[in-house]
Motif scaffolding. Structure first.
Motif, PDB file in Angstrom:
ATOM      1  N   LEU A 149       0.832  -1.195   0.000  1.00  0.00           N
ATOM      2  CA  LEU A 149       0.000   0.000   0.000  1.00  0.00           C
ATOM      3  C   LEU A 149       0.871   1.251   0.000  1.00  0.00           C
ATOM      4  O   LEU A 149       0.570   2.235  -0.684  1.00  0.00           O
ATOM      5  CB  LEU A 149      -0.913  -0.027   1.223  1.00  0.00           C
ATOM      6  N   SER A 150       1.976   1.222   0.749  1.00  0.00           N
ATOM      7  CA  SER A 150       2.828   2.423   0.747  1.00  0.00           C
ATOM      8  C   SER A 150       3.501   2.604  -0.612  1.00  0.00           C
ATOM      9  O   SER A 150       3.708   3.737  -1.051  1.00  0.00           O
ATOM     10  CB  SER A 150       3.861   2.400   1.875  1.00  0.00           C
ATOM     11  N   LEU A 151       3.845   1.507  -1.272  1.00  0.00           N
ATOM     12  CA  LEU A 151       4.366   1.638  -2.636  1.00  0.00           C
ATOM     13  C   LEU A 151       3.280   2.184  -3.562  1.00  0.00           C
ATOM     14  O   LEU A 151       3.493   3.126  -4.327  1.00  0.00           O
ATOM     15  CB  LEU A 151       4.823   0.275  -3.168  1.00  0.00           C
ATOM     16  N   GLY A 152       2.101   1.561  -3.470  1.00  0.00           N
ATOM     17  CA  GLY A 152       1.022   1.918  -4.383  1.00  0.00           C
ATOM     18  C   GLY A 152       0.568   3.349  -4.195  1.00  0.00           C
ATOM     19  O   GLY A 152       0.279   4.045  -5.167  1.00  0.00           O
ATOM     20  N   ALA A 153       0.509   3.810  -2.944  1.00  0.00           N
ATOM     21  CA  ALA A 153       0.042   5.174  -2.690  1.00  0.00           C
ATOM     22  C   ALA A 153       1.000   6.181  -3.313  1.00  0.00           C
ATOM     23  O   ALA A 153       0.575   7.096  -4.021  1.00  0.00           O
ATOM     24  CB  ALA A 153      -0.085   5.401  -1.189  1.00  0.00           C
ATOM     25  N   VAL A 154       2.299   5.999  -3.073  1.00  0.00           N
ATOM     26  CA  VAL A 154       3.268   6.940  -3.625  1.00  0.00           C
ATOM     27  C   VAL A 154       3.190   6.928  -5.147  1.00  0.00           C
ATOM     28  O   VAL A 154       3.162   7.974  -5.806  1.00  0.00           O
ATOM     29  CB  VAL A 154       4.691   6.574  -3.156  1.00  0.00           C
ATOM     30  N   ARG A 155       3.135   5.720  -5.723  1.00  0.00           N
ATOM     31  CA  ARG A 155       3.139   5.633  -7.177  1.00  0.00           C
ATOM     32  C   ARG A 155       1.884   6.248  -7.774  1.00  0.00           C
ATOM     33  O   ARG A 155       1.939   6.912  -8.809  1.00  0.00           O
ATOM     34  CB  ARG A 155       3.278   4.175  -7.617  1.00  0.00           C
ATOM     35  N   GLU A 156       0.738   6.018  -7.114  1.00  0.00           N
ATOM     36  CA  GLU A 156      -0.493   6.546  -7.702  1.00  0.00           C
ATOM     37  C   GLU A 156      -0.555   8.067  -7.558  1.00  0.00           C
ATOM     38  O   GLU A 156      -0.968   8.765  -8.481  1.00  0.00           O
ATOM     39  CB  GLU A 156      -1.722   5.900  -7.059  1.00  0.00           C
ATOM     40  N   ILE A 157      -0.120   8.577  -6.403  1.00  0.00           N
ATOM     41  CA  ILE A 157      -0.185  10.033  -6.203  1.00  0.00           C
ATOM     42  C   ILE A 157       0.728  10.732  -7.207  1.00  0.00           C
ATOM     43  O   ILE A 157       0.324  11.662  -7.899  1.00  0.00           O
ATOM     44  CB  ILE A 157       0.202  10.394  -4.755  1.00  0.00           C
ATOM     45  N   LEU A 158       1.965  10.254  -7.314  1.00  0.00           N
ATOM     46  CA  LEU A 158       2.891  10.923  -8.233  1.00  0.00           C
ATOM     47  C   LEU A 158       2.564  10.612  -9.693  1.00  0.00           C
ATOM     48  O   LEU A 158       2.721  11.452 -10.562  1.00  0.00           O
ATOM     49  CB  LEU A 158       4.328  10.495  -7.928  1.00  0.00           C
ATOM     50  N   GLY A 159       2.121   9.390  -9.937  1.00  0.00           N
ATOM     51  CA  GLY A 159       1.946   8.968 -11.318  1.00  0.00           C
ATOM     52  C   GLY A 159       0.637   9.416 -11.931  1.00  0.00           C
ATOM     53  O   GLY A 159       0.517   9.527 -13.146  1.00  0.00           O
ATOM     54  N   ALA A 160      -0.377   9.657 -11.099  1.00  0.00           N
ATOM     55  CA  ALA A 160      -1.667  10.023 -11.667  1.00  0.00           C
ATOM     56  C   ALA A 160      -2.322  11.164 -10.911  1.00  0.00           C
ATOM     57  O   ALA A 160      -3.339  11.688 -11.346  1.00  0.00           O
ATOM     58  CB  ALA A 160      -2.601   8.807 -11.676  1.00  0.00           C
ATOM     59  N   GLY A 161      -1.762  11.558  -9.770  1.00  0.00           N
ATOM     60  CA  GLY A 161      -2.359  12.640  -8.993  1.00  0.00           C
ATOM     61  C   GLY A 161      -3.602  12.203  -8.236  1.00  0.00           C
ATOM     62  O   GLY A 161      -4.373  13.039  -7.783  1.00  0.00           O
ATOM     63  N   THR A 162      -3.812  10.876  -8.109  1.00  0.00           N
ATOM     64  CA  THR A 162      -4.996  10.395  -7.416  1.00  0.00           C
ATOM     65  C   THR A 162      -4.597   9.399  -6.337  1.00  0.00           C
ATOM     66  O   THR A 162      -3.473   8.905  -6.318  1.00  0.00           O
ATOM     67  CB  THR A 162      -5.960   9.693  -8.384  1.00  0.00           C
ATOM     68  N   GLY A 191      13.297   4.077  -2.688  1.00  0.00           N
ATOM     69  CA  GLY A 191      13.061   5.200  -1.783  1.00  0.00           C
ATOM     70  C   GLY A 191      12.587   4.730  -0.418  1.00  0.00           C
ATOM     71  O   GLY A 191      13.096   5.158   0.619  1.00  0.00           O
ATOM     72  N   TRP A 192      11.631   3.787  -0.408  1.00  0.00           N
ATOM     73  CA  TRP A 192      11.118   3.293   0.871  1.00  0.00           C
ATOM     74  C   TRP A 192      12.194   2.536   1.639  1.00  0.00           C
ATOM     75  O   TRP A 192      12.292   2.645   2.866  1.00  0.00           O
ATOM     76  CB  TRP A 192       9.905   2.388   0.661  1.00  0.00           C
ATOM     77  N   LEU A 193      12.996   1.734   0.931  1.00  0.00           N
ATOM     78  CA  LEU A 193      14.071   1.005   1.610  1.00  0.00           C
ATOM     79  C   LEU A 193      15.046   1.980   2.252  1.00  0.00           C
ATOM     80  O   LEU A 193      15.541   1.755   3.361  1.00  0.00           O
ATOM     81  CB  LEU A 193      14.820   0.104   0.613  1.00  0.00           C
ATOM     82  N   LEU A 194      15.305   3.088   1.533  1.00  0.00           N
ATOM     83  CA  LEU A 194      16.196   4.124   2.054  1.00  0.00           C
ATOM     84  C   LEU A 194      15.632   4.663   3.367  1.00  0.00           C
ATOM     85  O   LEU A 194      16.337   4.735   4.382  1.00  0.00           O
ATOM     86  CB  LEU A 194      16.300   5.247   1.019  1.00  0.00           C
ATOM     87  N   VAL A 195      14.342   5.013   3.350  1.00  0.00           N
ATOM     88  CA  VAL A 195      13.715   5.558   4.552  1.00  0.00           C
ATOM     89  C   VAL A 195      13.767   4.537   5.689  1.00  0.00           C
ATOM     90  O   VAL A 195      14.169   4.831   6.821  1.00  0.00           O
ATOM     91  CB  VAL A 195      12.247   5.943   4.242  1.00  0.00           C
ATOM     92  N   PHE A 196      13.400   3.296   5.355  1.00  0.00           N
ATOM     93  CA  PHE A 196      13.344   2.235   6.358  1.00  0.00           C
ATOM     94  C   PHE A 196      14.713   2.015   6.988  1.00  0.00           C
ATOM     95  O   PHE A 196      14.870   1.949   8.212  1.00  0.00           O
ATOM     96  CB  PHE A 196      12.863   0.947   5.686  1.00  0.00           C
ATOM     97  N   ASN A 197      15.749   1.909   6.150  1.00  0.00           N
ATOM     98  CA  ASN A 197      17.086   1.628   6.666  1.00  0.00           C
ATOM     99  C   ASN A 197      17.634   2.801   7.462  1.00  0.00           C
ATOM    100  O   ASN A 197      18.300   2.601   8.481  1.00  0.00           O
ATOM    101  CB  ASN A 197      18.045   1.285   5.516  1.00  0.00           C
TER     102      ASN A 197
END
Lengths: 216, 341, 234
Positions: A149-162, A191-197
């Motif tokens: 979900l965290s991958l999908g949310a980032v991708r959808e917001i940036l990729g489609a604005g929704t 990006g998420w792995l970076l944040v997590f680590n």
């Protein structure tokens, strides 16, 4: 090697999947669905929940039959059980929404090949009781769902604005098409792995302040 | 990449032979790029000027940030980032929105360089990584080209340049197709002289093939760049397209058109020659250049896109360690002994 | 360590009966689960599929109020599929208005796009001798670029009236007078041309190719056998 199901241990079995041993961000398992169908929040959530269901159901069954399955045929049995539940999910999703089934495509069937599920069956459910196995599966499945979900949310917001198909950014926003493409999956995951680590490292340093003095 | 004594700390082209100081090299590369950049500003006006400025500025900012966050000493001063930024700016469409230019600059230095360990560690040409990121992220913007020599190019900026950050850039009603796109989709062949003198639309710095070639010849004459890579690359394109053109003249463009159109000249002279991301041996350079040239022809003719220089060079970059392994002689074996099995 | 080779210790033979018991038992259990779910979900799935198909057919034949699927038989005629929805073969979907008059035939077609195969459904109206609607059923075209074949209103509007009238060919058979073709954006002049999309030339071209190929196959057939689609009742 039955683990006693005390409450404290049970909670631990659940939480480790969400954070400390998160299947995507820590174990880096199940990359195929994590990258392929996390292009929108809806697809990511559906894939996460489908995996959660298969994981929980197959962990439970495998834990129940663990004493009657000889070790020579255990992998075959696990695959049989997992494939069954994947088939159920496949039919279930078709009944719920054909559009969703089309969007997830072959990746529903490919849940069978998700190493996370077989890994939990072999490493956990085949050695623990029903309660612990269920908690383990729920935790791992929830961790997988949250990660997708965290991958999908980032991708959808940036990729489609929704987000979940609802516009969250002004109409003038220029979508970053790359985020909906496979390469966007890799970028977002990185990006998420970076944040997590970074977070984990900071915590490790905080809990062991003397280690900071070791020269790099 | 082993840093032998005498290997200069520069990252983008040209291939350096020892004997010059960093400043001299940088000065000369900028000098070689200057006619191209100046021509771009003349042809596309203010739009090209702000695009180039924004490209260099964003690459510098990204480099500063990367150095700061990794705690390594600042590498801003060595000039390599300026050249990355300049090259990156030259590959963009002139009317590219400034915020997109900045995003790509960060992708170029961040994804293309800093993540791989910074200076001298980049497996790919950073300028092209930035361009490729933008191509994937904003395909419409990256393929919308303003025509060269617009009447008001020195007084007004195209509306797209000043699109608000992260805002949509509505392309102007009048946008021109590049010669390659015109050939691919409509079968219209541009005049070779127009291509050579840069009288056509295209990316900021790719239009005037002659000036780019002059810059390259200057660097080669001063022994500051490997002549093998551009020679192999242009040679491969010329040979392949000449063979196809002779075989079926209506279906395949003539070799001169292929040589002077699109980003081939800019790529061959300034991009493919990135000394970190290209092979180290002479034989390797020939194979590498020919491979890129062949891929360019394949993408242009059979691919879905009209232009393929960027992807061809990135593929060549990816292959260059393998090429080096392939052509390296055994440690104690003279080349002849190797074949005696 | 003795000098003699160590005697081979025989592995205990695999426990045949427990293995059999486990596999058959689990297999049986799984089989029952799958069969039960299949029976439980099948009506819903089939209803969903039928509804999705009907929506798509109404979409591409705007005047249609009901629809029926026809199979194209080897001997050269159309036959209603009727109740037996699982019959295989090339098929089209006829659309009828409220009075039961044939208003159009929806045809499925597919072909290679920029990324992957594109599947479309388009509606053909015999009285207008034109395509009256087109909908992309499946495509993986680049979001924001190639997917404008679905999202670009101006492009989709191309298919509200696209001429596919027939003319007799030299050998007496009927053929499309002017095959559908895509032209550069903004340069459409004839009713059989599709105005392309700037920046998505390949995808627009792909749609034109799919429609051209499919229409030259199907429309002469449909036009010749229009009577097959007339509803007996009403």
């Amino acid at each position: 090697m039955e683990a006693p199901d005390t409450t404290a241990m049970g909670a631990e079995e659940f939480w480790k999947g969400l954070w400390k041993e998160n299947p995507v961000f820590v174990q880096v398992l199940g990359m195929c669905p994590a990258l392929a169908v996390s292009n929108t929040a809806r697809n990511a959530l559906a894939m996460g929940l489908a995996t959660l269901f298969v994981l929980t159901a197959s962990n439970a069954v495998i834990s129940l039959v663990r004493h009657v399955v000889p070790k020579q045929v255990r992998i075959a049995t696990y695959i049989l059980v997992i494939a069954t539940f994947v088939t159920l999910v496949d039919m279930g999703i078709q009944a719920i929404s054909l559009d969703l089934h089309k969007a997830l495509g072959a990746f529903i069937s490919l849940i069978v090949a998700n190493c996370l599920i077989l890994g939990r069956a072999e490493a956990f459910a085949s050695r623990h009781g029903l309660g612990a196995s269920l908690l383990d599966a729920l935790g791992m499945g929830a961790g997988f769902t949250v990660a997708l979900l965290s991958l999908g949310a980032v991708r959808e917001i940036l990729g489609a604005g929704t987000l979940f198909g609802l516009p969250v950014l002004p109409a003038a926003f220029e979508p970053w098409v790359v985020m909906l493409l496979p390469s966007g999956g890799f970028l977002t995951l990185a990006g998420w792995l970076l944040v997590f680590n970074a977070f984990e490292q900071r915590r490790a340093r905080a809990s062991a302040p003397e280690a900071r003095e070791v020269p790099g | 990449m082993p840093s032998a004594p005498g290997t200069l700390e520069i990252r983008t082209s040209p291939h350096v032979l020892s004997g010059y100081s960093v400043d001299t090299i940088m000065f000369n590369v900028v000098l070689a790029l200057l006619p191209t950049a100046a021509f771009a500003v003349w042809a596309f006006g203010l739009a090209a000027l702000v695009t180039l400025t924004a490209a260099v500025a964003s690459c510098l900012a990204a480099e500063w940030l990367a150095c700061k966050s990794s705690g390594s000493p600042s590498t801003l001063g060595d000039g390599s980032v300026v050249i990355t930024g300049l090259l990156y700016g030259l590959t963009l469409p002139p009317a590219c929105p400034l915020w997109i230019t900045a995003v790509g600059g960060f992708a170029a230095v961040g994804l293309g360089k800093a993540l791989f360990g910074g200076l001298g560690q980049n497996p790919f040409n950073p300028a092209l990584v930035g361009r490729a990121f933008l191509q994937a992220a904003f395909p419409v913007t990256m393929t919308t080209f303003t025509p060269a020599f617009g009447a008001e190019r020195f007084t007004t900026l195209p509306g797209t340049s000043l699109a608000p950050p992260f805002g949509r850039a509505e392309p102007d009603a009048f946008s021109g197709a590049t010669p390659l796109a015109a050939w691919k989709f409509d079968g219209e062949l541009a005049q070779t002289s127009d291509l050579a003198f840069g009288l056509v639309g295209g990316s900021t710095g790719e239009t005037c093939a002659l000036l780019i070639a002059v810059g390259g010849l200057y660097l080669i004459a001063r022994n500051m760049m490997s002549w093998r890579i551009p020679a192999a690359m242009l040679g491969a394109v010329a040979l392949a397209s000449a063979a196809l053109h002779v075989w079926a003249p209506e279906a395949y463009a003539p070799p001169l058109f292929m040589l002077f159109s699109g980003g081939l000249m800019l790529g061959a002279v300034f991009m493919a020659t990135d000394m970190v991301a290209s092979p180290m041996t002479h034989t390797g350079c020939w194979i590498y250049g020919a491979l890129i040239g062949a891929v360019v022809v394949v993408i242009r003719i059979w691919g879905a896109m009209p232009e393929g220089v960027m992807y061809a060079i990135l593929l060549g970059n990816a292959a260059s360690p393998l090429i080096d392994r392939l052509v390296q002689p055994g440690v104690f074996a003279p080349p002849a002994a190797e074949s005696a099995r | 360590m003795s000098a003699q080779p160590a005697p081979i210790v025989a592995e205990p033979p695999p426990p045949t009966w427990p293995m059999l018991r486990a596999m058959v038992g689990v297999g049986l259990l799984c089989g029952i689960l799958i069969a039960t779910t299949f029976l439980a979900t099948r009506p819903t799935i089939e209803r969903n599929q039928a509804e999705a198909l009907q929506r798509a057919v109404f979409d591409v034949i705007p005047k249609a109020r009901s629809s029926e699927t026809y199979l194209w038989l080897e001997e050269g005629r159309f036959e209603a599929v009727g109740e037996d929805a699982r019959r295989e073969g090339p098929r089209v979907h006829a659309g009828y208005d409220a009075e039961g008059r044939l208003v159009g035939v929806a045809i499925e077609a597919s072909g290679m796009g920029y990324q992957d195969v594109i599947r479309v459904l388009y509606g053909y109206a015999p009285d207008a001798a034109a395509v009256v609607g087109m909908r992309v059923l499946e495509s993986r075209e680049t979001p924001g670029l190639g997917d404008r074949i679905e999202t670009d209103a101006a492009f989709v509007a191309n298919f509200e009236a696209l001429d596919v009238s027939l003319e007799p060919a030299a050998d007496g058979a009927m053929r499309i007078a002017h095959p559908i073709e895509a032209v550069k954006s903004g340069s459409k002049q004839n009713p059989w041309e599709i105005d392309g999309i700037t920046g998505a030339t390949i995808s627009a071209q792909a749609i034109a190719n799919i429609l051209r190929r499919s229409s030259s196959d199907w429309i002469p057939r449909i036009q010749q056998r229009l009577d097959d689609f007339q509803r007996g009742e009403s």
